[in-house]
Structures are given as structure tokens and as C-alpha cells.
Design an enzyme around this catalytic site. Structure first.
Site, PDB file in Angstrom:
ATOM      1  N   THR A 157       0.872  -1.177   0.000  1.00 43.65           N
ATOM      2  CA  THR A 157       0.000   0.000   0.000  1.00 43.65           C
ATOM      3  C   THR A 157       0.909   1.227   0.000  1.00 43.65           C
ATOM      4  O   THR A 157       2.053   1.139   0.422  1.00 43.65           O
ATOM      5  CB  THR A 157      -0.884   0.048   1.257  1.00 43.65           C
ATOM      6  OG1 THR A 157      -0.013   0.135   2.396  1.00 43.65           O
ATOM      7  CG2 THR A 157      -1.742  -1.187   1.385  1.00 43.65           C
ATOM      8  N   GLU A 196      -5.749  -3.874  -0.706  1.00 46.06           N
ATOM      9  CA  GLU A 196      -6.127  -4.994   0.153  1.00 46.06           C
ATOM     10  C   GLU A 196      -7.243  -5.847  -0.446  1.00 46.06           C
ATOM     11  O   GLU A 196      -7.582  -6.897   0.090  1.00 46.06           O
ATOM     12  CB  GLU A 196      -6.586  -4.473   1.525  1.00 46.06           C
ATOM     13  CG  GLU A 196      -5.448  -3.964   2.410  1.00 46.06           C
ATOM     14  CD  GLU A 196      -5.160  -2.486   2.217  1.00 46.06           C
ATOM     15  OE1 GLU A 196      -5.478  -1.947   1.126  1.00 46.06           O
ATOM     16  OE2 GLU A 196      -4.611  -1.867   3.147  1.00 46.06           O
ATOM     17  N   LYS A 202     -14.887  17.990   9.388  1.00 43.95           N
ATOM     18  CA  LYS A 202     -15.774  17.967  10.543  1.00 43.95           C
ATOM     19  C   LYS A 202     -16.091  19.403  10.947  1.00 43.95           C
ATOM     20  O   LYS A 202     -15.323  20.062  11.626  1.00 43.95           O
ATOM     21  CB  LYS A 202     -15.140  17.200  11.700  1.00 43.95           C
ATOM     22  CG  LYS A 202     -14.857  15.754  11.306  1.00 43.95           C
ATOM     23  CD  LYS A 202     -14.361  14.936  12.485  1.00 43.95           C
ATOM     24  CE  LYS A 202     -13.832  13.598  11.993  1.00 43.95           C
ATOM     25  NZ  LYS A 202     -12.457  13.664  11.466  1.00 43.95           N
ATOM     26  N   TRP A 235     -20.494  16.239   9.530  1.00 48.95           N
ATOM     27  CA  TRP A 235     -19.516  15.849   8.518  1.00 48.95           C
ATOM     28  C   TRP A 235     -19.868  16.424   7.161  1.00 48.95           C
ATOM     29  O   TRP A 235     -21.022  16.377   6.731  1.00 48.95           O
ATOM     30  CB  TRP A 235     -19.464  14.333   8.380  1.00 48.95           C
ATOM     31  CG  TRP A 235     -18.743  13.652   9.502  1.00 48.95           C
ATOM     32  CD1 TRP A 235     -18.357  14.213  10.675  1.00 48.95           C
ATOM     33  CD2 TRP A 235     -18.322  12.290   9.526  1.00 48.95           C
ATOM     34  NE1 TRP A 235     -17.731  13.278  11.459  1.00 48.95           N
ATOM     35  CE2 TRP A 235     -17.692  12.089  10.776  1.00 48.95           C
ATOM     36  CE3 TRP A 235     -18.413  11.227   8.627  1.00 48.95           C
ATOM     37  CZ2 TRP A 235     -17.148  10.854  11.144  1.00 48.95           C
ATOM     38  CZ3 TRP A 235     -17.880  10.003   8.996  1.00 48.95           C
ATOM     39  CH2 TRP A 235     -17.243   9.820  10.247  1.00 48.95           C
TER      40      TRP A 235
END
Ligand code: ADP
Length: 539
Positions: free
Chosen positions: A186, A331, A436, A441
Site C-alpha cells: 500500500t 487490500e 468535521k 460531517w
């Protein structure tokens, strides 16, 4: 009572054997780093992969050991894909766009025994070789004529000479299908990169799923050109799925600019392609700027980052190319969801269909998903509730190389998403990029898409900037199109009626370029480092 069926392990070598026997004449076309176009058949690919497996064994590469690559999409890289995995060793594709220190760290962590690299990366490998202490052999992926007369790399080997020294008398071993076949790290924008170790089984099942009609819809009538590099999650599995389907494979080498790509699409009759949005931006600019068309291209997969609706429209309405919006991650090998309509949605209004297709799509068979709130409770599939996306399935990582994890039921993706009643998932943000504002959000992706739909905007990124009253507020970072004029107020006015008032970005910063990471994605952490205090400064 067991079923009475043959047990054939799911092996990478089976893909190659199939392509050789049943699609032997099908072509692999490569734009070479050395210049020119190279052509070979799947039959020749299989022969050379067997020679290469013998060559790797002669260098002492053992089953399970890692062979690293630093290479573009090309036939030699493809040969390594099949030879190294097929013989039971592990192909480790390194990303050459990473910083040298990171490449050394990753190669050492993976314990790469051999490093094979394209001519482009000779200077890079020369600089890094003294620190790559675990690498026993360096192989330049070229013929003798392209070997350097002098080099700082000790005992540099020539790929074509290694092959020429071997016959193709080699039987692919019958491995355990759970054996590791390839390794990909990654990008590690925070912390060290993590190694995802794929198995033959997971890779084969992923290839089946990727080829399905509601995924890439890959067949023996297709010519597929992965723009996504073979060092970015195995080019999303296309090198495997192409052999499975018997599709023609077109590999663009280092030529990833709009002009080189468009020429290759046209010359080779490409029907399907795949890549990240930033690459398509270059291609679209070239095609639109020169009033060009695609004569054979039918569809393109866009993933790795959200495909802006304006880009989807430009492909579909302007150029007649279907966009397949896909979501995935390293992944997940990487495929998780694909945005293709269901039969029941076919007669929805054009606008409603467009809204569905802008989402990241529904789960392909083999991947299950859910969204959860911060306590881990599952959220409803109403297209409104947003929570962390969790996945599980046949090709989801259960841990990282050298860092085994406790048995996972679900893998937390770090993405925030909604799922609608039809099962279409929509990424609203990454957990770490969410803005935030006063306890609520705000999703940065929607705000970026609106800016990108403005005709004067080439690229836009939205980040959380610190704010004295609201903690965080959205800040837009924008690159104007060459020659275009656009002010802060004009751009903010463009948002009116498109989002709730309290979502409006607080300010716009115009820049010449937005920093991209090694896989072509916006580096929001770098933008945050630069601009997080922008609103405090201007207050
Ligand atoms: P990294 O970007 O860290 O190198 P990956 O290449 O594995 O890692 O990228 C996975 C991430 O990319 C996902 O978790 C998600 O945030 C983002 N991503 C991938 N596809 C899409 C998409 N279609 N829309 C939005 N985000 C996406």
C-alpha cells in the site's frame, strides 16, 4: 459426503496454459521503453515464461522467495508475472514513482532476492543498488544491445541473455492454491507501507470476477489496454483476466500521455481500458483539444479515486465511451464494487441513471460489504446514512506481510460511504479526509465534483482547513484550465443550489498544480500541511 469432482488447484499457471492452448494466436502488443512496438502471441508468451522460470531457478530463486520488479506495462513484465508466480515464487511489483528511500525500505522489507527493471530505471537502480543489500541479482529487462557499457551495478544481468540460455522444457509445478503468488505494498501516505500478499487462489477468483459481464465484461473479442500500471495492484488484475478471457492485451509502456495513448488505442483497435481519473484527464484534454474520436473504444474502467461526474459525461455523451466506475483497494486485489446498471434501472430517467452511475457501484460476487457507525453498528441501506465501509470476501487481505493479524470477520476500508436500496455504494470520503464542521460531517468528494464541473476548472481538491469557530471548514484548492479566467466568487456562486449553504467552501486557493502521489491520486495530506491554517491566516 464429499462431491465426486476433480480437484484442480486454482493456479496462475492455469491461466497461462489456457491462453496458450486455446488462444495461442492472440496477441500481446507492447510499446517498448527502448522504442518501437513489440508483438508476441500468447503461445510465445507461454514459451518465454517457461524459459524465464528456468532462468530464475538457475539464479537460485526458491519457491516462496520474492522477485522484485521496477517496470512499466510491457511484455517482459508480463512474462515475469507468469514465470515467477507460476514457479511458486512471489512477484513483487515495486512502484518506481515512490521516493528512493521508500523503494529501498520496501525491497528490504520484502526481502527481494532478484530485482528486474526497465531501462528507464537504470539510473534509479544505480543510485539505490548500494543500499539494496539483500538483492543478490540485478536484471536489466533488455537485450544485449541495450545493456550499458559501464554501470555501477555489480554483475548486471541481461534479461534476454538469461532467457536465451534456457530451453522451454519446464512443467509448471502443481502448487497449493493457497501459496503466495504476488506482493504489493500500500502506498503508505501515513506510516510505513504495508505488504499485501496475494495467493494463487485469491488472484484466480479475482480474475474470474473481474471478467464478468457486470464487471469489466472481458471477452475473446476485446482488446484491453490497462493504463493502470502493472505496479499498481497488478494493473487491477487485467494481466490475469486477459489470459482467462483470451483477450488481446495492449501494454502502453511508459507512454501514458494523452497523445501516445490515443495513438495506441486507435492503432490496436482497443475496446476496453482502465485507469485512474488523473490519467483520463490528460487523455480527454488531448482528444477534445484536437477534435479527435475513438473509433473502437467501447468502455473504460475508472477507479482508484472518484470519477468526477463531468468526466463520466465527457466520455459517454461526448465520445460514446461507456464509463465503468469501479471502487477497490490494494487490500482487495483490488476489485470491490462496479457501477453497472441493473435491469430494473434501465428505464429510469436519464438523470436518475446518471446519478446511479456516478456512484462507485454494487458489489461483485465474492465481495460482501456493509457500512457501520463509530460503534460498529450496521447502518441502513437508504442512500443517506454514511458510515465506514467494511468488506469481506475471497480476495480481501487477512493481514499484512510480517504483521499477522487476528482473524478478521470484516476488513475496515477507511472509506466513508452510503449504500442505497439497490445496493449501490457511494464513497463520500476517506475517514481521514472528512471535514468535521461544528460536529457535522461534510464530504470533500462531492464538493470537488462540483468544482470540476465548472468549465474553467482543470482540477480541484477540497480539504479540511482549521476554523476558529467550526473546528474545520471546507477549503477548495483549484487549478484553472490553461488560459481560463475564474475568480473565487465566481466559483463559489457556481455552488448555489447544488449543496446545502453550510457545505459551501469558505475560500478558494488557486494554484498551478495539485500534488499527486505515486499512484496518480491527490496527496491531500500534503495539501493539508500547506493550507490547513489558511482560514486562520486570512481571518
Ligand atoms: P492508496 O491510494 O493508499 O495507494 P489504494 O491504491 O489501495 O491505496 O487505494 C484505495 C483507496 O482508493 C480506497 O480506499 C478509496 O479511498 C480510494 N478509491 C478507490 N477507488 C475509488 C473510487 N472509485 N472512488 C473513490 N475513491 C476510490
Amino acid at each position: 459426503m464429499n462431491g465426486l469432482m476433480m480437484h484442480e488447484p486454482l493456479l496462475i499457471s492455469a491461466l497461462l496454459r489456457h491462453a496458450e492452448r486455446h488462444h495461442g494466436e492472440q496477441q500481446v502488443v507492447s510499446r517498448l521503453v527502448e522504442g518501437g512496438i513489440h508483438r508476441q502471441s500468447y503461445r510465445e508468451l507461454a514459451t518465454r515464461a517457461r524459459q524465464l522460470a528456468r532462468a530464475m531457478a538457475a539464479l537460485g530463486v526458491q519457491p516462496g522467495q520474492r522477485v522484485g520488479t521496477l517496470a512499466w506495462n510491457g511484455h517482459r513484465h508480463l512474462e515475469l508475472y507468469y514465470a515467477v508466480s507460476g514457479m511458486g515464487s512471489v512477484l513483487h511489483t515495486l512502484n518506481p514513482r515512490l521516493h528512493g528511500d521508500q523503494i529501498v525500505w520496501i525491497a528490504e522489507h520484502a526481502e527481494d532476492q532478484v530485482l528486474c527493471f526497465d531501462l528507464t530505471f537504470l539510473p534509479l537502480v544505480e543510485a539505490l543498488a548500494p543500499r539494496l543489500t539483500g538483492v543478490r541479482h540485478f536484471v536489466l529487462m533488455a537485450d544485449r544491445a541495450h545493456m550499458p557499457a559501464q554501470t555501477a551495478i555489480p554483475n548486471l544481468l541481461c534479461y534476454e541473455e538469461l532467457l536465451a540460455a534456457q530451453s522451454d522444457a519446464y512443467d509448471w509445478p502443481r502448487l497449493d492454491e493457497n501459496a503466495a503468488c504476488s506482493l504489493c505494498y500500500t502506498s503508505g501516505t501515513t506510516g510505513n507501507p504495508k505488504g499485501v500478499l496475494y495467493s494463487h487462489r485469491s488472484t484466480l477468483l479475482h480474475a474470474f470476477a473481474a471478467a464478468l459481464p457486470d464487471a469489466f465484461n472481458l471477452s475473446a473479442r476485446d482488446a484491453v489496454l490497462p493504463v493502470v500500471p502493472m505496479f499498481h495492484v497488478n494493473a487491477w488484475g487485467i494481466p490475469y483476466a486477459a489470459c482467462l478471457a483470451g483477450a488481446k492485451l495492449v501494454l502502453p509502456g511508459p507512454g501514458l500521455d494523452g497523445k501516445s495513448l490515443h495513438e495506441l488505442f486507435e492503432a490496436e483497435g482497443v475496446t476496453l481500458s482502465a485507469g485512474v481519473p488523473t490519467v483520463w484527464q490528460g487523455l480527454l484534454a488531448h482528444v477534445q483539444g484536437n477534435d479527435l474520436r475513438f473509433t473502437t473504444m467501447q468502455r473504460t474502467v475508472i477507479g482508484g479515486a472518484a470519477a468526477p461526474p463531468a468526466m463520466i459525461r465527457a466520455f459517454e455523451d461526448g465520445l460514446g465511451v461507456q464509463v465503468i466506475h469501479a471502487w477497490g483497494m490494494t487490500e482487495l486485489s483490488p476489485l470491490g464494487t462496479v457501477g453497472v446498471l441493473k435491469g430494473t434501472q434501465r428505464d429510469w430517467s436519464a438523470e436518475a441513471r446518471r446519478a446511479v452511475l456516478a456512484k462507485q457501484g454494487r458489489s461483485v460476487f465474492g465481495i460482501d460489504m456493509k457500512i457501520v457507525d463509530p460503534d460498529g453498528s450496521e447502518l441502513p441501506w437508504d442512500g443517506q446514512a454514511a458510515g465506514e465501509l467494511m468488506v469481506r470476501g475471497h480476495w480481501v487481505a487477512a493481514g499484512y506481510l510480517g504483521a499477522p493479524q487476528p482473524e478478521l470477520d470484516w476488513f475496515g476500508t477507511g472509506d466513508v460511504a452510503t449504500i442505497d436500496a439497490q445496493g449501490f455504494m457511494n464513497i463520500t470520503d476517506r475517514v481521514k479526509d472528512v471535514i468535521k464542521s461544528g460536529g457535522e460531517w461534510i464530504g470533500s468528494i462531492d464538493l470537488e465534483h462540483i468544482a470540476m464541473a465548472h468549465p474553467a476548472v482543470a482540477m480541484a481538491a477540497c480539504i479540511a482547513a482549521r476554523h476558529p469557530k467550526w473546528d474545520e471548514r471546507p477549503l477548495l484548492i483549484v487549478v484553472r484550465k490553461p488560459g481560463a479566467e475564474l475568480t473565487r466568487d465566481e466559483l463559489l456562486a457556481f455552488y448555489e443550489g447544488k449543496v446545502a449553504k453550510w457545505w459551501l467552501p469558505d475560500d478558494v486557493v488557486f494554484v498551478d498544480a495539485i500534488p499527486l502521489g505515486a499512484t496518480g491520486k491527490v496527496l491531500k495530506n500534503v495539501l493539508r500541511e500547506r493550507y490547513a491554517d489558511h482560514l486562520l491566516r486570512s481571518a
